[in-house]
Write an enzyme that holds these catalytic residues in place. Sequence first.
Site, short mmCIF file in Angstrom:
data_model
loop_
_atom_site.label_atom_id
_atom_site.label_comp_id
_atom_site.label_asym_id
_atom_site.label_seq_id
_atom_site.Cartn_x
_atom_site.Cartn_y
_atom_site.Cartn_z
CG MET A 14 -2.20 0.86 0.95
SD MET A 14 -3.44 0.67 2.25
CE MET A 14 -4.66 1.85 1.67
N GLY A 15 1.80 1.28 -0.96
CA GLY A 15 2.55 2.49 -1.23
C GLY A 15 1.72 3.41 -2.10
CG ASN A 16 3.39 6.96 -3.78
OD1 ASN A 16 2.97 7.34 -2.69
ND2 ASN A 16 4.55 7.38 -4.28
CB ILE A 35 1.84 4.15 -21.72
CG1 ILE A 35 2.20 5.58 -21.31
CG2 ILE A 35 1.83 4.02 -23.23
CD1 ILE A 35 3.60 5.99 -21.71
CE LYS A 68 9.64 0.84 -16.01
NZ LYS A 68 9.60 2.31 -15.80
#
Length: 449
Positions: free
Chosen positions: A21-23, A144, A213
């Site tokens: 439950m971070g950002n 995105i 990524k």
Amino acid sequence: MSASNGTWDSERPLGVAVLGMGNVGTEVVRILRDHADDLRARVGAPLVLRGVAVRDVSKDRGIPAELLTTDAEALVARDDVDLVVEVVGGINPARGLILSALNAGKSVVSANKALLADYTGELAAAAEANRADLYFEAAVAGAIPVVRPLIQSLSGDRVNKVIGIVNGTTNFILSAMDETGADYGDTLAEATRLGYAEADPTADVEGFDAAAKAAILASLAFHTRVTAADVYREGISKITSEDLETASALGATVKLLAICERVPAGPGEPTAAEGGKERVSVRVYPALIPRKHPLASVNGAFNAVVVEAENAGRLMFYGQGAGGAPTASAVLGDLVMAARNKFYGGRAPGESVYAELPIAPIGDTLARYHVNLQVADRPGVLAAVAGEFAQHGVSISTVRQQGHGEGARLVVVTHEATESALADTVAALAEMDSVTHVTSVLRLEGTEE
């Protein structure tokens, strides 16, 4: 069972567990609670938050305390949990928790690029064996939508190249250096102050985040398993304000690029026409790109990915590449898809690695180069420098001399050459008496010869 769909009772909730439950996790929980009615209509059944795994349950997080737990394993194992959202990050304990969920037939949505870059095969196998779904749109470029188009929309096409800006921190730093003329250190400090850079920015500025990524994008685009270790990586910590100035003089700017492309078979190997295999080149490094290139105008913390496909042509995806709400948007999109599959009895596409293309070594990669040299200002230096380039098979496109005396510089732009040939050239230049220092070497991307 519901007579309308034959799979799931529309009155029976689908239980959701959120790990972290971070950002991002905070925004996922908020959307689940604030938009419960809309989500129910889109899925066909209610999505009910069963619990949130956190490190500290004493902290006020704006939700009922009974939903919080420090025991993530027990939360994942609960019988009333059908879907698991992993936004913890890192390899462990996330890897074990996701495997536990998938092995229990529970679908998983993850935003964990570091984990997926190295363990997608293991996780996908567990999902397939237990008829569960694994979704990870949020692992690349935040909000995105680029993962699903590669998996689904372009599944009937041949993707030849994927190139993009996939790290917001480095793009913010390079954009600010370009706009203000400030040096790297000052711009990094400003990025940290504004919250764009972490206290330890290594993963971003040294290219590790972008490399993870890139591995995911290459795996999807070329139906070949690519891990972060297969990605050639350079960061931006050596980029100077002088590099941006010389780039500007060429009508270019500097961006940290993730580049994934098909390349020909290796030297001495059969070509594709002769039954040989193409190879995959995956690399992350700062490069000069012309101002007219679509990625050159992507500034600040924004991300963009350009996909070049044989039939679809060039497609560009642009938007917020990070942040709690944008990333949570991608997570919820995946969660709705996974929940619909539970409701209707469908399945997400599995891992596709049938092509098994070999990874091309960085030394075989072709590029153009911008080489900045500090030299002695005396007759014959230019000819000697040009001779070293020629001796190693690197053809020069343009040469410019800047300054005089001890501050004299040569800026050499080459035609296409292999990385290995360029590396040998630079090593030889560094040994020349007339070359004081090889200041920088940058690739040029998106240029026409």
